[in-house]
Design a protein around this motif. Structure first.
Motif, mmCIF file in Angstrom:
data_model
loop_
_atom_site.group_PDB
_atom_site.id
_atom_site.type_symbol
_atom_site.label_atom_id
_atom_site.label_comp_id
_atom_site.label_asym_id
_atom_site.label_seq_id
_atom_site.Cartn_x
_atom_site.Cartn_y
_atom_site.Cartn_z
ATOM 1 N N GLN A 497 0.832 -1.196 0.000
ATOM 2 C CA GLN A 497 0.000 0.000 0.000
ATOM 3 C C GLN A 497 0.869 1.249 0.000
ATOM 4 O O GLN A 497 1.929 1.288 0.617
ATOM 5 N N THR A 498 0.412 2.254 -0.688
ATOM 6 C CA THR A 498 1.078 3.550 -0.671
ATOM 7 C C THR A 498 0.150 4.644 -0.160
ATOM 8 O O THR A 498 0.605 5.716 0.225
ATOM 9 N N VAL A 499 -1.153 4.392 -0.191
ATOM 10 C CA VAL A 499 -2.149 5.311 0.359
ATOM 11 C C VAL A 499 -3.167 4.478 1.121
ATOM 12 O O VAL A 499 -3.355 3.294 0.829
ATOM 13 N N PRO A 500 -3.830 5.053 2.118
ATOM 14 C CA PRO A 500 -4.869 4.305 2.842
ATOM 15 C C PRO A 500 -6.016 3.940 1.898
ATOM 16 O O PRO A 500 -6.542 4.799 1.187
ATOM 17 N N VAL A 501 -6.367 2.659 1.881
ATOM 18 C CA VAL A 501 -7.389 2.191 0.954
ATOM 19 C C VAL A 501 -8.263 1.140 1.627
ATOM 20 O O VAL A 501 -7.888 0.536 2.630
ATOM 21 N N ASP A 502 -9.442 0.912 1.053
ATOM 22 C CA ASP A 502 -10.187 -0.287 1.378
ATOM 23 C C ASP A 502 -9.498 -1.459 0.691
ATOM 24 O O ASP A 502 -8.883 -1.301 -0.366
ATOM 25 N N ALA A 503 -9.600 -2.643 1.276
ATOM 26 C CA ALA A 503 -8.855 -3.778 0.744
ATOM 27 C C ALA A 503 -9.618 -5.068 0.962
ATOM 28 O O ALA A 503 -10.105 -5.341 2.066
ATOM 29 N N THR A 504 -9.730 -5.868 -0.102
ATOM 30 C CA THR A 504 -10.474 -7.123 -0.010
ATOM 31 C C THR A 504 -9.796 -8.118 0.926
ATOM 32 O O THR A 504 -10.460 -8.807 1.701
ATOM 33 N N TRP A 505 -8.473 -8.198 0.875
ATOM 34 C CA TRP A 505 -7.772 -9.156 1.730
ATOM 35 C C TRP A 505 -7.859 -8.752 3.195
ATOM 36 O O TRP A 505 -7.921 -9.597 4.079
ATOM 37 N N ALA A 506 -7.848 -7.454 3.457
ATOM 38 C CA ALA A 506 -8.004 -6.986 4.836
ATOM 39 C C ALA A 506 -9.367 -7.387 5.381
ATOM 40 O O ALA A 506 -9.500 -7.800 6.541
ATOM 41 N N GLU A 507 -10.388 -7.267 4.555
ATOM 42 C CA GLU A 507 -11.731 -7.626 5.000
ATOM 43 C C GLU A 507 -11.854 -9.128 5.238
ATOM 44 O O GLU A 507 -12.569 -9.564 6.153
ATOM 45 N N LEU A 508 -11.159 -9.932 4.429
ATOM 46 C CA LEU A 508 -11.187 -11.382 4.661
ATOM 47 C C LEU A 508 -10.454 -11.727 5.953
ATOM 48 O O LEU A 508 -10.907 -12.578 6.727
ATOM 49 N N ARG A 634 -7.382 2.327 11.884
ATOM 50 C CA ARG A 634 -7.142 1.034 11.241
ATOM 51 C C ARG A 634 -5.644 0.739 11.285
ATOM 52 O O ARG A 634 -4.823 1.658 11.263
ATOM 53 N N TYR A 635 -5.343 -0.586 11.317
ATOM 54 C CA TYR A 635 -3.950 -1.010 11.315
ATOM 55 C C TYR A 635 -3.764 -2.142 10.311
ATOM 56 O O TYR A 635 -4.552 -3.098 10.289
ATOM 57 N N ALA A 636 -2.723 -2.009 9.503
ATOM 58 C CA ALA A 636 -2.378 -3.038 8.508
ATOM 59 C C ALA A 636 -3.566 -3.347 7.607
ATOM 60 O O ALA A 636 -3.790 -4.497 7.234
ATOM 61 N N TRP A 637 -4.298 -2.309 7.242
ATOM 62 C CA TRP A 637 -5.534 -2.492 6.471
ATOM 63 C C TRP A 637 -5.229 -2.355 4.981
ATOM 64 O O TRP A 637 -5.468 -1.350 4.343
ATOM 65 N N ALA A 638 -4.679 -3.421 4.411
ATOM 66 C CA ALA A 638 -4.335 -3.456 2.990
ATOM 67 C C ALA A 638 -4.092 -4.903 2.604
ATOM 68 O O ALA A 638 -3.942 -5.778 3.465
ATOM 69 N N GLN A 662 -19.145 0.378 5.974
ATOM 70 C CA GLN A 662 -19.275 -0.481 4.794
ATOM 71 C C GLN A 662 -17.955 -0.553 4.048
ATOM 72 O O GLN A 662 -17.344 0.455 3.728
ATOM 73 N N GLY A 663 -17.530 -1.796 3.780
ATOM 74 C CA GLY A 663 -16.265 -1.995 3.089
ATOM 75 C C GLY A 663 -16.448 -2.152 1.598
ATOM 76 O O GLY A 663 -17.563 -2.096 1.068
ATOM 77 N N ILE A 664 -15.344 -2.395 0.916
ATOM 78 C CA ILE A 664 -15.356 -2.506 -0.540
ATOM 79 C C ILE A 664 -16.196 -3.683 -1.009
ATOM 80 O O ILE A 664 -16.753 -3.693 -2.098
ATOM 81 N N LEU A 665 -16.315 -4.710 -0.159
ATOM 82 C CA LEU A 665 -17.009 -5.930 -0.569
ATOM 83 C C LEU A 665 -18.424 -6.030 -0.030
ATOM 84 O O LEU A 665 -19.116 -7.001 -0.303
ATOM 85 N N GLN A 714 -1.268 -3.474 -11.418
ATOM 86 C CA GLN A 714 -1.752 -2.124 -11.637
ATOM 87 C C GLN A 714 -3.274 -2.087 -11.594
ATOM 88 O O GLN A 714 -3.872 -1.174 -11.038
ATOM 89 N N TYR A 715 -3.894 -3.129 -12.145
ATOM 90 C CA TYR A 715 -5.355 -3.171 -12.138
ATOM 91 C C TYR A 715 -5.892 -3.307 -10.711
ATOM 92 O O TYR A 715 -6.878 -2.674 -10.343
ATOM 93 N N VAL A 716 -5.211 -4.158 -9.893
ATOM 94 C CA VAL A 716 -5.618 -4.307 -8.489
ATOM 95 C C VAL A 716 -5.584 -2.966 -7.788
ATOM 96 O O VAL A 716 -6.517 -2.579 -7.082
ATOM 97 N N ASN A 717 -4.479 -2.242 -7.979
ATOM 98 C CA ASN A 717 -4.348 -0.947 -7.333
ATOM 99 C C ASN A 717 -5.407 0.032 -7.821
ATOM 100 O O ASN A 717 -5.934 0.835 -7.055
ATOM 101 N N THR A 718 -5.719 -0.028 -9.111
ATOM 102 C CA THR A 718 -6.755 0.843 -9.661
ATOM 103 C C THR A 718 -8.102 0.534 -9.032
ATOM 104 O O THR A 718 -8.859 1.426 -8.647
ATOM 105 N N LEU A 719 -8.404 -0.758 -8.899
ATOM 106 C CA LEU A 719 -9.674 -1.179 -8.305
ATOM 107 C C LEU A 719 -9.787 -0.683 -6.876
ATOM 108 O O LEU A 719 -10.817 -0.178 -6.450
ATOM 109 N N GLN A 720 -8.688 -0.787 -6.114
ATOM 110 C CA GLN A 720 -8.735 -0.419 -4.712
ATOM 111 C C GLN A 720 -8.660 1.087 -4.512
ATOM 112 O O GLN A 720 -9.189 1.612 -3.542
ATOM 113 N N GLY A 721 -7.976 1.779 -5.421
ATOM 114 C CA GLY A 721 -7.801 3.223 -5.255
ATOM 115 C C GLY A 721 -9.020 4.003 -5.650
ATOM 116 O O GLY A 721 -9.101 5.185 -5.372
#
Length: 721
Positions: A497-508, A634-638, A662-665, A714-721
């Protein structure tokens, strides 16, 4: 069609029943491979033993540790089952089973038995395709642990619960440099630590399959309690029982699907591929470089069906000769034509295409090669090396085809009906692996289970909150007792991560952590030992050690720290938030006294900012000059966070968040692989479900494939950003 298959099912059930009857008449003391030489029985329990013999035959079992005789009678089908009393750990012993014809099981150990299950990170072998750190040394040292035993269950699927099972080597294997090579690395290192610290024989049963969803490891009856699963279970009810019938049904459904797509494909008229015709007027078509990904050229963001055409001249000496057409590697599926006639078709992402051109199609002069490409998500097109795009009469007589090709879009992916799934070979069908790879193990006496899975469900985090505890309860109910269940939290993966984002793996990971509310469960946190470029981290030694720490404490009563810091509660103190933790053994710290990293903070606008975090005793104070009134941390949320919080025994803190926003998922938590809408809204972006499926498929890639597909990162980052 359904009535036909149901009829076939009834016929199959009768045939199966009759074949079992015939088999039982001729067989004597038939045992599953879980009862074999070198086996481990759970100590100090009533251990079930079962098998088949002649109908109504009397069976005698003698156990050498106490010379006790057990007598039971087979039922009318020849099936029998009993329980034997096992002593404290020890061995080797013998078990003799006889119905007049004796079977002797030798080198039997009494100890602790654990089931190891999940997807590829549990399946990953010490050597094999995974190759853990120092695998050569680990193989050699495995010879020192002959009282660790392995049972590796072979892969199988079934729409109905079955009682038979196959195992590598036809049964239990003694730990050695040879047997450990192909066994679960996480399972082995877990068992090795238990063996060292408990000084008892350890039996490890590996029943795992890479890339699988949690739904397939859960029984149909348990899934039926979830309203969200009803549609998928309804589809399951209509499937033929036999693999052969499911294969036939798939091909029938696939042909119907292809015809349905052809009806809306602009390149077809009355089922004829008009865009493949030699005399088609294609002067208005655009051009594209081949090989090359479509999305890197004119079709950024496009997925669907695109037709490509290349016009060439056939030399006189080629006329009437069989040719070989190479069309590189295609993402995903292709239908390839020569002079209007289909000469090849391949289903499969990035598989090389090579097709024979019948000599009757090869005429002097103008010829047209047409390739109908179906790209289901992510990137796509005709790819590979320039040399792999060619037409051959012989190895030396070649026409190179790389360069400009004409192309025309035919159909957008959102307009294409969902492609049928081949359930004859597909493990990701609800309950299929439970039926075939877990049910036959029940009720073999076990101490507990370890679980490494979740990568395949990273787009179902909110549903996973229900699926994970449901599966555990399902297993426990069927075994008849609440055995320990310890899981591995997902390691880090993909670009950091380079910016704070919602993240699918963090939610799992959060869903996995919530499962700890279920009694007698535990979790090994591995956020610090992942690999950005490989979904299969090599440090399985530490995975096994951390799982064993949980078992040594919670199951075997050792008084040792077993968890890294776990978020407990928080308190807002002006423009700061104080976070309190459990499991702060030895205090909170960072490695090498670095500045704390990985914390973000948000105010009432729900926008997260990188935060300053300071350790204060067994709590952490979090703040940011950009947030005057903070309300969430939040901590380690990526997916792959930069984070460094540990306790004094060097166990990492689990990722967490104090909010429940509400999260990304959240918008897709009610869907899974067999019940998907064509398009959803994720963070105000239109994302096709096929793209999300593509990301899940991508998550299973090895390092070498990953390196070739950097655009997906790059696509993953685009989706999350």
């Amino acid at each position: 069609m359904i009535k036909v298959y149901l009829g076939m099912n009834k016929l199959y059930m009768f045939s199966l029943f009759w074949s079992l009857c015939v088999t039982s008449v001729s067989a004597q003391v038939n045992l599953l491979p879980i009862f074999s030489d070198n086996m481990v029985l759970q100590q100090q329990t009533q251990a079930p033993i079962w098998g088949e013999s002649k109908p109504n035959k009397e069976i005698e079992i003698i156990t050498s540790w106490d010379q006790k005789r057990y007598t039971i009678q087979a039922d009318a089908r020849g099936k029998w089952k009993t329980k034997v009393t096992t002593p404290a750990a020890g061995g080797p012993y013998d078990i003799t089973i006889s119905d007049g014809k004796q079977v002797k099981l030798s080198n039997v150990m009494i100890g602790e038995v654990w089931v190891c299950s999940g997807q590829s990170n549990m399946e990953m072998q010490v050597e094999g395709w995974g190759k853990v750190m120092n695998y050569q040394q680990e193989k050699e040292e495995a010879n020192s642990y002959p009282n660790i035993r392995f049972l590796l269950i072979e892969k199988a699927t079934s729409p109905l619960p079955v009682s038979d099972i196959k195992a590598a080597g036809n049964g239990w294997q003694v730990c050695s440099s040879k047997s450990v090579a192909d066994f679960s690395a996480a399972g082995y290192f877990f068992g090795r630590d238990l063996h060292k610290y408990q000084n008892v024989p350890i039996g490890l049963v590996d029943t795992s399959w890479g890339g699988t969803y949690i739904e397939t490891w859960t029984s149909k009856e348990a899934l039926a309690t979830m309203p969200d699963m009803q549609k998928k279970l309804d589809v399951l009810n209509e499937l033929p029982i036999t693999k052969e019938d499911r294969e036939r049904k798939f091909h029938s459904d696939l042909e119907d699907w292809k015809k349905d797509v052809e009806k809306i494909d602009k390149g077809f008229v009355n089922s004829k591929a008009v865009w493949a015709a030699v005399d088609l007027e294609d002067s208005t078509w655009k051009t594209m470089k081949v090989p090359g990904l479509m999305q890197d050229q004119d079709l950024k963001g496009f997925n669907g069906i695109v037709w490509f055409r290349k016009t060439i001249d056939i030399p006189a000496n080629w006329a009437g000769k069989e040719l070989t057409l190479n069309v590189g590697v295609i993402d995903d599926n292709d239908f390839t034509y020569f002079n209007g006639v289909q000469v090849g078709h391949t289903e499969g992402w990035m598989a090389p295409r090579s097709y024979k051109i019948p000599k009757g199609l090869v005429k002097i002069g103008k010829a047209v090669i047409a390739v109908r490409v179906m790209d289901t998500g992510g990137t796509g097109g005709i790819n590979g090396s320039s040399e792999s795009i060619s037409l051959h009469r012989s190895q030396s007589d070649v026409i190179q085809l790389a360069g400009d090709w004409k192309y025309q879009i035919s159909l957008n992916i959102k307009d294409i009906p969902q492609m049928p799934v081949n359930t004859a070979n597909e493990p990701n069908v609800p309950s299929f692996l439970f039926n075939a790879m877990l049910n036959p193990l029940i009720p073999y006496a076990i101490k507990g289970a370890i679980w490494y899975q979740g990568e395949a469900n990273t787009r179902q985090a909110y549903q996973y909150r229900e699926l994970m505890p449901l599966m555990i309860k399902d297993w426990r109910d069927r075994w008849g007792y609440d055995f320990p269940f310890y899981m591995v939290q997902l390691a880090s993966f993909t670009a950091q991560q380079t910016v704070p984002v919602d993240a699918t793996w963090a939610e799992l990971r959060e869903a996995q952590t919530r499962t700890l509310h279920l009694a007698n469960t535990g979790m090994a946190v591995t956020i610090d030992i992942g690999d950005a470029f490989d979904i299969h981290p090599k440090n399985k030694q530490e995975v096994g050690r951390r799982l064993a720490l949980v078992a040594r404490t919670q199951t075997y009563g050792e008084k040792i720290p077993y968890s890294g810091p776990m978020y407990d509660t928080y308190q807002i103190e002006g423009n700061k938030i104080r976070i309190y933790f459990k499991h702060t053994d030895g205090g909170l710290k960072t490695q090498n006294n670095e500045t704390l990293k990985g914390f973000t903070i948000s105010g009432v606008d729900h926008k997260f900012h990188w935060a300053d975090a300071v350790i204060d005793g067994n709590s952490i104070i979090v703040s940011s000059p950009e947030v005057a009134f903070p309300i969430a941390v939040r901590y380690a949320w990526a997916d792959n966070p930069i984070c460094n919080l540990y306790n004094g025994v060097n166990l990492p803190a689990s990722p967490f968040r104090t909010d429940d926003w509400q999260g990304i998922l959240m918008v897709i938590n009610r869907y899974s692989c067999f019940d998907l809408p064509s398009e959803i809204d994720v963070t105000h972006k239109k994302i096709t479900m096929n793209k999300l499926i593509y990301l899940v498929i991508f998550s299973f890639l090895s390092t070498s494939i990953y390196a070739q597909m950097k655009d997906l990162v790059q696509y993953v980052n685009t989706l999350q950003g």
